[in-house]
Scaffold this active site. Structure first.
Site, PDB file in Angstrom:
ATOM      1  N   GLU A  25     -37.588  88.407 -36.480  1.00  0.00           N
ATOM      2  CA  GLU A  25     -36.550  89.127 -36.723  1.00  0.00           C
ATOM      3  C   GLU A  25     -36.318  89.746 -35.403  1.00  0.00           C
ATOM      4  OE1 GLU A  25     -37.915  91.596 -40.369  1.00  0.00           O
ATOM      5  OE2 GLU A  25     -35.843  91.112 -41.083  1.00  0.00           O
ATOM      6  N   CYS A  42     -32.098  93.407 -42.516  1.00  0.00           N
ATOM      7  CA  CYS A  42     -33.056  92.416 -42.902  1.00  0.00           C
ATOM      8  C   CYS A  42     -32.227  91.097 -43.095  1.00  0.00           C
ATOM      9  CB  CYS A  42     -33.877  92.716 -44.166  1.00  0.00           C
ATOM     10  SG  CYS A  42     -34.862  94.011 -43.965  1.00  0.00           S
TER      11      CYS A  42
HETATM   12  C1  SIN Z   1     -28.396  95.808 -47.475  1.00  0.00           C
HETATM   13  O1  SIN Z   1     -28.541  96.486 -48.528  1.00  0.00           O
HETATM   14  O2  SIN Z   1     -27.446  95.065 -47.213  1.00  0.00           O
HETATM   15  C2  SIN Z   1     -29.359  95.650 -46.194  1.00  0.00           C
HETATM   16  C3  SIN Z   1     -30.848  95.947 -46.647  1.00  0.00           C
HETATM   17  C4  SIN Z   1     -31.654  95.764 -45.427  1.00  0.00           C
HETATM   18  O3  SIN Z   1     -31.386  95.107 -44.426  1.00  0.00           O
HETATM   19  O4  SIN Z   1     -32.817  96.087 -45.347  1.00  0.00           O
END
Ligand code: SIN
Length: 483
Positions: free
Chosen positions: A384, A287
């Site tokens: 995304e 994300c």
């Molecule tokens: C992260 O904790 O670095 C990434 C988490 C995610 O992309 O959901």
């Protein structure tokens, strides 16, 4: 690998018992399509049984001294670390990421357990100067109650430990519904929690293909006082609405559209290394990954050439191959989405510099791709990507970069690269994001608050703030004090 042959369970966990079911669903290895295991396909009634168990376990767990809860969490942390290799193998088989990344995720996931084992001892209230001579004021912190956690497939261990360890440290009990793509990692970490001494009912795991019914059972139950979710903004909105009737406290870690801005005065080498790490971690399925790479005109051509060179060193292969740096995407929908975003971008004038095609290793592999000439109106700049595609937008001025970066409903992560301290401050303050990397492409760790603004979510995970999410503040007013 065959997950059935490991010591990790393939049954769900309710009230300390491993639950099987005549109804199951298969867990597949995305690299090969082969079946790893069958796990129980539980339903809303099972979810309610898990809530019953968590509700019953709550008073005793909440009443335990924080130091005692801490000792159990510490043991869980040690067991997770001791099992790094087997958990990493399981994760690579189930989720697809390269083994080197899977090992890092186990350590990253365990770091939350270590952190909250300590932080749980620091759930301080405070005293408040009185407004009346005969009264004294103070606050105490208390666990919120039963928590429901709905977790994603992209970090199948860390997203569970980040939620569960903070909830348990605060004195809450929890029901976890892991992604149907990665239930085995969830069950493995739950087994280690049980081995560490987490009592029956405190940590429950419901495996299911029926996310909608189980989600409704979790959100509709008044005994569940908190929902924590990591996943898409679309699903987050549904859960937010469903939680309204029972006024649950919410932590939502939702989608992102992170800009990574490279100014003319950036250290080129550093920005390339950071862009590579941010963009291609987990084959772009994070994300927080750089979804839009904004590069200023003066450095643009050199940046594209260097990124091209760095990308050519990536090695696409099944995650279990020690050389692999890019594994498969999670499923066919992910491949379809990447292809559609690229097709839209090309149709609207963007150019694929490198990659842009499926990879010969199998139907879920995609070649690392660089697409240039991306314009803010293209779908690839607004959705995304969740794939190994670096999408480059050229800009001229600082103001233009900030305007493009903020022109999105999302606000999770952002990155900027500049050696001018004033500019770095200015831009970091102007970016609408919960987390900003300044000359850094990866910043996630257990001591830092993780979370977004705008439609990227509510609340923070990890850090001091992460514990607060599972606590209520109670005000005590003591009257009748005589002098
Ligand atoms: C992260 O904790 O670095 C990434 C988490 C995610 O992309 O959901």
């Amino acid at each position: 690998m065959n997950a059935q042959s490991t010591t990790f369970p393939t049954a769900a966990l309710i009230d300390g018992k491993w639950i099987t079911s005549s109804k199951t669903f298969p867990v597949l290895d995305p690299a090969t399509g082969s079946k790893l295991a069958d796990v129980p396909d539980l339903n809303a009634d099972d979810a309610r049984r898990a809530i019953d168990a968590a509700h019953q376990a709550f008073p005793a767990w909440a009443a335990k001294p924080a130091k005692d809860r801490s000792a159990i969490l510490r043991r869980w942390y040690e067991l997770l670390l001791a099992e790094t290799e087997s958990l990493a193998q399981l994760m690579t088989a189930e989720q697809g990421k390269p083994l080197c990344e899977a090992r890092k995720e186990v350590v990253y996931g365990a770091s939350f357990v270590e952190w909250f084992a300590e932080e749980g001892k620091r759930a301080y209230g405070h005293t408040i100067p009185t407004t009346g001579a005969s009264r004294r004021y103070l606050t105490i912190k208390q666990p919120i109650g039963v928590v429901a956690a709905i977790t994603p497939w992209n970090f199948p261990i860390a997203m569970i430990t980040r939620k569960v360890s903070s909830a348990l440290a605060a004195g809450c009990t929890i029901v976890v519904k892991p992604s149907e793509e990665t239930p085995l990692c969830a069950l493995a970490v739950a087994k280690l929690a049980v081995d560490a001494g987490v009592p029956a009912g405190v940590f429950n795991v419901i495996t299911t293909m029926d996310a909608a019914s189980v989600g409704q059972a979790l959100t509709g139950d008044d005994r569940v006082r908190k929902l924590t979710f990591t996943g898409s903004t679309e699903v987050g909105k549904i859960l937010y609405r469903q939680s309204a009737d029972t006024i649950k406290k919410l932590t939502l870690e939702l989608g992102g559209n992170a800009p990574l801005i490279v100014f003319d005065d950036a250290d080129l080498e550093r920005s390339i290394a950071a862009a590579m790490a941010s963009k291609f971690r987990n084959a772009g399925q994070t994300c927080v990954c750089a979804n839009r790479i904004l590069v200023q005109s003066g450095i643009y051509d050199r940046f594209v050439a260097s990124l091209h060179e760095a990308t050519s060193k990536l090695h696409v292969a099944p995650g279990r191959d020690p050389q692999s740096t890019i594994g498969p995407l999670i499923n066919a929908d992910a491949i379809t989405k990447v292809k559609a975003l690229l097709a839209d971008a090309v149709a609207k004038g963007a150019k694929i510099e490198v990659g842009g095609t499926p990879d010969a290793h199998g139907p879920l592999f995609f070649t690392p791709t660089i697409v240039t000439g991306v314009k803010p109106r293209m779908a690839i700049a607004n959705e995304e990507i969740f794939g190994p595609v670096a999408s480059l937008i050229r800009f001229d001025t600082e103001a233009e970069a900030i305007a493009i970066a903020n022109d999105t409903p999302y606000g999770l992560a952002a990155y900027l690269f500049s050696q001018n301290v004033s500019r770095a401050w200015r831009v970091a303050e102007a970016l609408e994001a919960g987390m900003v990397g300044i000359n850094e492409g990866m910043f996630s760790n257990e001591v830092a608050p993780f979370g977004g603004v705008k439609q990227s979510g509510l609340g923070r995970e990890g850090a001091q703030e992460g514990l607060e999410e599972y606590l209520e503040t109670k005000f005590l007013c003591i009257g009748g004090i005589t002098s």
